[in-house]
Scaffold this motif. Sequence first.
Motif, mmCIF file in Angstrom:
data_model
loop_
_atom_site.group_PDB
_atom_site.id
_atom_site.type_symbol
_atom_site.label_atom_id
_atom_site.label_comp_id
_atom_site.label_asym_id
_atom_site.label_seq_id
_atom_site.Cartn_x
_atom_site.Cartn_y
_atom_site.Cartn_z
ATOM 1 N N UNK A 1 13.941 14.646 39.531
ATOM 2 C CA UNK A 1 15.050 14.087 40.291
ATOM 3 C C UNK A 1 16.333 14.528 39.591
ATOM 4 N N UNK A 2 16.920 15.609 40.081
ATOM 5 C CA UNK A 2 18.024 16.282 39.390
ATOM 6 C C UNK A 2 19.254 16.259 40.287
ATOM 7 N N UNK A 3 20.219 15.425 39.933
ATOM 8 C CA UNK A 3 21.402 15.244 40.776
ATOM 9 C C UNK A 3 22.651 15.404 39.937
ATOM 10 N N UNK A 4 23.331 16.550 40.087
ATOM 11 C CA UNK A 4 24.590 16.787 39.395
ATOM 12 C C UNK A 4 25.749 16.106 40.083
ATOM 13 N N UNK A 5 26.944 16.646 39.927
ATOM 14 C CA UNK A 5 28.167 16.073 40.490
ATOM 15 C C UNK A 5 28.777 17.091 41.452
ATOM 16 N N UNK A 6 29.179 16.625 42.609
ATOM 17 C CA UNK A 6 29.787 17.519 43.585
ATOM 18 C C UNK A 6 31.002 18.210 42.969
ATOM 19 N N UNK A 7 31.085 19.519 43.145
ATOM 20 C CA UNK A 7 32.147 20.365 42.588
ATOM 21 C C UNK A 7 32.118 20.411 41.059
ATOM 22 N N UNK A 8 31.076 19.892 40.459
ATOM 23 C CA UNK A 8 30.898 19.955 39.005
ATOM 24 C C UNK A 8 29.395 20.040 38.713
ATOM 25 N N UNK A 9 28.751 21.123 39.150
ATOM 26 C CA UNK A 9 27.292 21.205 39.029
ATOM 27 C C UNK A 9 26.827 21.302 37.583
ATOM 28 N N UNK A 10 25.605 20.846 37.356
ATOM 29 C CA UNK A 10 24.937 21.055 36.076
ATOM 30 C C UNK A 10 24.374 22.474 36.097
ATOM 31 N N UNK A 11 24.658 23.285 35.087
ATOM 32 C CA UNK A 11 24.334 24.705 35.138
ATOM 33 C C UNK A 11 23.430 25.146 33.987
ATOM 34 N N UNK A 12 22.806 26.289 34.213
ATOM 35 C CA UNK A 12 21.907 26.918 33.243
ATOM 36 C C UNK A 12 20.817 25.939 32.792
ATOM 37 N N UNK A 13 20.183 25.315 33.786
ATOM 38 C CA UNK A 13 19.020 24.478 33.527
ATOM 39 C C UNK A 13 17.790 25.386 33.497
ATOM 40 N N UNK A 14 17.000 25.317 32.455
ATOM 41 C CA UNK A 14 15.836 26.188 32.305
ATOM 42 C C UNK A 14 14.588 25.338 32.074
ATOM 43 N N UNK A 15 13.554 25.573 32.910
ATOM 44 C CA UNK A 15 12.283 24.858 32.774
ATOM 45 C C UNK A 15 11.169 25.895 32.820
ATOM 46 N N UNK A 16 10.319 25.935 31.798
ATOM 47 C CA UNK A 16 9.254 26.937 31.764
ATOM 48 C C UNK A 16 7.964 26.350 31.194
ATOM 49 N N UNK A 17 6.849 26.890 31.681
ATOM 50 C CA UNK A 17 5.520 26.554 31.164
ATOM 51 C C UNK A 17 5.273 25.040 31.193
ATOM 52 N N UNK A 18 5.340 24.504 32.386
ATOM 53 C CA UNK A 18 5.178 23.063 32.585
ATOM 54 C C UNK A 18 4.104 22.819 33.638
ATOM 55 N N UNK A 19 3.165 21.943 33.309
ATOM 56 C CA UNK A 19 2.127 21.582 34.284
ATOM 57 C C UNK A 19 2.153 20.068 34.501
ATOM 58 N N UNK A 20 2.326 19.670 35.775
ATOM 59 C CA UNK A 20 2.459 18.265 36.139
ATOM 60 C C UNK A 20 1.332 17.904 37.112
ATOM 61 N N UNK A 21 0.595 16.859 36.782
ATOM 62 C CA UNK A 21 -0.470 16.362 37.645
ATOM 63 C C UNK A 21 -0.038 15.037 38.259
ATOM 64 N N UNK A 22 -0.234 14.901 39.565
ATOM 65 C CA UNK A 22 0.281 13.758 40.302
ATOM 66 C C UNK A 22 -0.601 12.509 40.125
ATOM 67 N N UNK A 23 0.019 11.351 40.358
ATOM 68 C CA UNK A 23 -0.717 10.093 40.419
ATOM 69 C C UNK A 23 -1.431 9.986 41.764
ATOM 70 N N UNK A 24 -2.151 8.908 41.970
ATOM 71 C CA UNK A 24 -2.870 8.712 43.240
ATOM 72 C C UNK A 24 -1.909 8.418 44.388
ATOM 73 N N UNK A 25 -0.670 7.998 44.067
ATOM 74 C CA UNK A 25 0.334 7.714 45.099
ATOM 75 C C UNK A 25 1.654 8.399 44.739
ATOM 76 N N UNK A 26 1.699 9.730 44.817
ATOM 77 C CA UNK A 26 2.918 10.441 44.443
ATOM 78 C C UNK A 26 3.976 10.363 45.534
ATOM 79 N N UNK A 27 5.220 10.660 45.149
ATOM 80 C CA UNK A 27 6.287 10.814 46.136
ATOM 81 C C UNK A 27 6.010 12.039 46.991
ATOM 82 N N UNK A 28 6.335 11.947 48.272
ATOM 83 C CA UNK A 28 6.149 13.093 49.152
ATOM 84 C C UNK A 28 7.070 14.232 48.730
#
Length: 467
Positions: free
Chosen positions: A387-414
């Motif tokens: 859930x990544x929410x920056x600021x209008x006209x002031x974005x969060x920049x150079x976000x880097x995500x690598x080599x990540x594995x996420x397994x969902x719960x039995x009731x994940x968000x759509x």
Amino acid sequence: MEMAMVIMLLGLLSMTSVSCRPSYGLTASEYPAMNCRKHSASLTDYGGVGDGKTSNTKAFKAAIEDLSKFASDGGAQLIIPPGKWLTGSFNLTSHFTLYLEKDAVILASQDESEYPLIPALPSYGRGRDASGDGLRYSSFIFGTNLTDVILTGANGTIDGQGSTWWKNYKKDKLKYTRPTLIEIMYSSQIQISSLTLLNSPQWNVHPIYSSDIIIQGLTILAPIDPISPNTDGINPDSCSNVRIEDNYIVSGDDCIAIKSGWDEYGIKVGMPSQHIIIRRLTCISPDSALIALGSEMSGGIQDIRIEDIVAINTESGIRIKTAPGRGGYIKDIYARNVTMQTMKYVFWMIGSYGSHADEGFDPKALPEIKNINYNDMTATNVTMSGNLAGIKDDPFTNICISNVNIEMSSKPKKLQWNCTDIEGTSSNVSPQPCESLADKGAGNSFSCPFPTDKLPIEDVQLKTCTY
């Protein structure tokens, strides 16, 4: 699975002492410290009584005042023997060690009159709980303008007995902000290690405007929220050159929160938190973050290194919290080798965390969020990946995500990734992130960076001291 987790948490919280510190291979009369002391005394030498009922406020103050005279002659250590030592707030001194033996428990008085009123922090402008006419309660263990101060032991306990404070806070009965458990200001060469901290009235460990700090081998426990509000574990605030390692935290708020002042007050002081390494941390916090950056970050946060971390039943991983009016920056953040189990959010950034000190903040003071790097992470039983929410006209920049594995719960968000006003890259991330994190392609060798140099505090070697 969930029932087993609840049983585990209840078991942890029913304990009065849990040791997670390394043994160091020392004898019973040895301990590791930045500096050893020439002189030594016991609290009983100053009339201390460890029955859990007799007040030792005068004994603590007399002991520390007397031992302060040895500051220029090799320093002094105050030994707290086994027993329960009830006391009000007391101040530390320079070239001094407070050592808690095994089965020693320092109990914090629940009498508000035992906590002197002191000015609000300059970078906050007011107390966080209440404005309090510009005043706040002193920390239970407090120090300011110190050099070379150590709090350590054989896993002895400091119990803040915070339940009365929590109840009065929730009932809005406090005129002044609750005391922290340990706060050290304007100081250098600080060590807090090998202790169990329980039931703090508010934040547990709060070094501020300080440098050259080691926080190591702590077990910090508080009932999970909403019972114990704002019982953050470790909060370095406008601090530099900090080593936080081998800690175990069960918290009613963020396990670790890095801060640097609030709105216009933090901007004016302009003292960043920087050059901090956090490693080998285990965190349980169902209602808050593993590590929070902000929300009070107006003096800036930079060069934070996070590695070899475990989060269990925690609301979010590394969380960025800021808002218009904060100013400042959060940049050059590096994290790797993080394992998470039972999480609401793995990645969480928010640019609308809008609590303000007062109406004097400048809404045009926009924070700069950039160069955020996450690498080599796994997460299981997850509700939402990001859930990544920056600021209008002031974005969060150079976000880097690598080599990540996420397994969902039995009731994940759509919707697994919510991304607004952010820019960055990703590689080998599952489930696949949003388009604003441009995919560099599966199977390539790309990884987000992590510094190869060492911080000066990492080279500090602890000596073997005796008591």
